[in-house]
Scaffold this active site. Sequence first.
Site, mmCIF file in Angstrom:
data_model
loop_
_atom_site.group_PDB
_atom_site.id
_atom_site.type_symbol
_atom_site.label_atom_id
_atom_site.label_comp_id
_atom_site.label_asym_id
_atom_site.label_seq_id
_atom_site.Cartn_x
_atom_site.Cartn_y
_atom_site.Cartn_z
ATOM 1 N N ARG A 54 -5.279 -1.009 3.105
ATOM 2 C CA ARG A 54 -4.096 -1.763 2.415
ATOM 3 C C ARG A 54 -4.312 -3.264 2.276
ATOM 4 O O ARG A 54 -5.211 -3.704 2.719
ATOM 5 C CB ARG A 54 -2.604 -1.505 3.035
ATOM 6 C CG ARG A 54 -2.700 -1.929 4.557
ATOM 7 C CD ARG A 54 -1.630 -2.933 5.146
ATOM 8 N NE ARG A 54 -1.313 -4.177 4.537
ATOM 9 C CZ ARG A 54 -2.157 -5.179 4.524
ATOM 10 N NH1 ARG A 54 -3.125 -5.106 5.494
ATOM 11 N NH2 ARG A 54 -1.656 -6.392 4.107
ATOM 12 N N GLY A 55 -3.446 -3.907 1.334
ATOM 13 C CA GLY A 55 -4.166 -5.081 0.855
ATOM 14 C C GLY A 55 -4.747 -5.085 -0.526
ATOM 15 O O GLY A 55 -5.640 -4.414 -0.651
ATOM 16 N N ALA A 56 -4.335 -5.875 -1.390
ATOM 17 C CA ALA A 56 -4.456 -5.696 -2.834
ATOM 18 C C ALA A 56 -6.082 -5.829 -3.020
ATOM 19 O O ALA A 56 -6.821 -4.882 -3.563
ATOM 20 C CB ALA A 56 -3.953 -6.828 -3.821
ATOM 21 N N ARG A 91 -1.918 3.618 -6.099
ATOM 22 C CA ARG A 91 -0.736 2.604 -5.941
ATOM 23 C C ARG A 91 -0.776 1.720 -7.162
ATOM 24 O O ARG A 91 -1.844 1.406 -7.749
ATOM 25 C CB ARG A 91 -1.213 1.782 -4.625
ATOM 26 C CG ARG A 91 -1.252 2.369 -3.329
ATOM 27 C CD ARG A 91 -1.307 1.632 -2.128
ATOM 28 N NE ARG A 91 -0.078 0.722 -2.002
ATOM 29 C CZ ARG A 91 0.108 -0.073 -1.059
ATOM 30 N NH1 ARG A 91 -0.903 -0.650 -0.322
ATOM 31 N NH2 ARG A 91 1.489 -0.706 -0.803
ATOM 32 N N GLN A 203 4.076 -5.067 8.512
ATOM 33 C CA GLN A 203 2.430 -5.701 8.352
ATOM 34 C C GLN A 203 2.239 -7.068 9.309
ATOM 35 O O GLN A 203 1.191 -7.557 9.360
ATOM 36 C CB GLN A 203 2.094 -5.736 6.875
ATOM 37 C CG GLN A 203 1.862 -4.304 5.950
ATOM 38 C CD GLN A 203 2.920 -4.109 5.276
ATOM 39 O OE1 GLN A 203 4.039 -4.247 5.680
ATOM 40 N NE2 GLN A 203 2.619 -3.538 4.016
ATOM 41 N N ASP A 244 -0.075 -9.464 -5.009
ATOM 42 C CA ASP A 244 -0.775 -8.220 -5.535
ATOM 43 C C ASP A 244 -1.076 -8.510 -6.874
ATOM 44 O O ASP A 244 -1.699 -7.500 -7.375
ATOM 45 C CB ASP A 244 0.139 -7.220 -5.280
ATOM 46 C CG ASP A 244 0.114 -6.931 -3.598
ATOM 47 O OD1 ASP A 244 1.121 -7.765 -3.015
ATOM 48 O OD2 ASP A 244 -0.596 -6.142 -3.174
ATOM 49 N N ASN A 254 4.479 -9.854 -5.005
ATOM 50 C CA ASN A 254 3.809 -9.754 -3.699
ATOM 51 C C ASN A 254 5.154 -8.758 -2.734
ATOM 52 O O ASN A 254 6.134 -8.312 -3.267
ATOM 53 C CB ASN A 254 4.087 -11.131 -3.014
ATOM 54 C CG ASN A 254 2.995 -11.155 -1.593
ATOM 55 O OD1 ASN A 254 2.119 -10.610 -1.730
ATOM 56 N ND2 ASN A 254 3.553 -11.826 -0.643
ATOM 57 N N LYS A 255 4.532 -8.718 -1.547
ATOM 58 C CA LYS A 255 5.549 -7.656 -0.397
ATOM 59 C C LYS A 255 6.799 -7.966 -0.881
ATOM 60 O O LYS A 255 7.373 -9.393 -0.784
ATOM 61 C CB LYS A 255 4.825 -8.075 0.750
ATOM 62 C CG LYS A 255 5.552 -7.157 1.967
ATOM 63 C CD LYS A 255 5.435 -5.532 1.439
ATOM 64 C CE LYS A 255 4.275 -5.194 1.178
ATOM 65 N NZ LYS A 255 3.921 -3.917 0.393
HETATM 66 C C1 LIG Z 1 -4.428 -10.247 0.402
HETATM 67 S S1 LIG Z 1 -3.234 -8.876 0.379
HETATM 68 C C2 LIG Z 1 -2.206 -9.141 -0.920
HETATM 69 C C3 LIG Z 1 -0.916 -8.404 -0.377
HETATM 70 O O1 LIG Z 1 -1.202 -7.023 -0.296
HETATM 71 C C4 LIG Z 1 -0.084 -6.343 0.646
HETATM 72 O O2 LIG Z 1 0.588 -5.360 0.284
HETATM 73 P P1 LIG Z 1 0.592 -3.883 1.081
HETATM 74 O O3 LIG Z 1 0.402 -4.493 2.564
HETATM 75 O O4 LIG Z 1 1.535 -3.088 0.710
HETATM 76 O O5 LIG Z 1 -1.010 -3.280 0.574
HETATM 77 C C5 LIG Z 1 0.973 -7.716 0.761
HETATM 78 O O6 LIG Z 1 1.831 -7.628 -0.614
HETATM 79 C C6 LIG Z 1 0.037 -8.923 0.662
HETATM 80 O O7 LIG Z 1 0.590 -9.885 0.155
#
Ligand SMILES: CSC[C@H]1O[C@H](OP(=O)(O)O)[C@H](O)[C@@H]1O
Length: 367
Positions: A54-56, A91, A203, A244, A254-255
């Site tokens: 995960r993580g953009a 996603r 997270q 994201d 973002n989250k």
């Molecule tokens: C550098 S990660 C950017 C972003 O991705 C995360 O979402 P997820 O955990 O659902 O993949 C989160 O929004 C981070 O800030």
Amino acid sequence: MKIDGVPYRSVWVDPEDGWSVRILDQTRLPWTVEILRLVDEKQVAHAIKSMQVRGAPLIGAVAAYGLALALRRDDSDAALEAVAAMLGRTRPTAINLRWALDRMLRALRPVAPGNRAAAAYAAAADIAEDDVETCRRIGQHGLPLLQAIAARKPGKPINVLTHCNTGWIATVDYGTALSVIYQAHDAGLPVHVWVDETRPRNQGSALTAWELGKHGVPHTVIADNAGGHLMQHGEVDIVLVGTDRVTRQGDVANKIGTYLKALAAHDNGVPFWVALPHSTLDMSVRDGVREIPIEERDAREVLETTGQTWDGRVETVRTAAPGSAGLNPAFDVTPARLVTGLITERGRCDASEAGLLGLYPEFAAAA
Ligand SMILES: CSC[C@H]1O[C@H](OP(=O)(O)O)[C@H](O)[C@@H]1O
């Protein structure tokens, strides 16, 4: 970055077979460091959907390798387009996924079938290496912000609040907002991080706290709703988050919960900075609140939680009242007016079209 002194990236090609893809299973952290071996695009799609990765920026890089895995078996035009489309549906919010797949398609469409697999691995490796250097530079460009705070309060901690996980495991390496924190810490600045737990998937408390602990960065886990209180009492010098998707006018997806943090920061005069690589820009969209698709995940993520029992077992338990329904939007959009500035690999800028075009003039034509 390192795990107990051993250098890792969050995705890599298995050096033994030269083609399978290795990832850290982030759903097992912080309890165990489990490395998975992905051998086809279906496993890659599952890894992204289930948030094993995960993580953009990372989901873009892993999807790129997923396309390479598929082309080993069938590199026809039909397969190329179908697998890219399938991975692109895993996603919806992080634009990095589409950015990476579009970049792969541009590289592979001109290549004759029969030669595409090798070209795909090379293109995926380029995406991964680009992300590593990009994230390293983000840290460099964000460092002066923390140095300026340190200069104003010599000998006292620089209190940074962050939301979700934007560390090296959310990218190929270094991270985005955490890249700034790591570089400040490594430069000897007295950084302390308020780590939002980041419900519902935690997270922050599970991943960011694990990363910071492994790197020796002082940090304190807090409830998501504590940030405003800390800001009111002068306990937050700066908010640093990732994203994201950033729109042409500087709106930030973002989250979930980021928007509320930005409102509290704005109300308390706390600088609110967003770190992003170029792969997170979506210059085709202006109004983020209206135009960015927000992923809605399984409500059970809200109604339940996963943790470790006192005797070491990892279990999932229901925390909500039996029979209650749940709603689980995974992201929100912070309007540019609440964003102090953007930290990119090319420098810092205002959260505005003018600010972004100042760093990325190549987007001036697109509107
Ligand atoms: C550098 S990660 C950017 C972003 O991705 C995360 O979402 P997820 O955990 O659902 O993949 C989160 O929004 C981070 O800030």
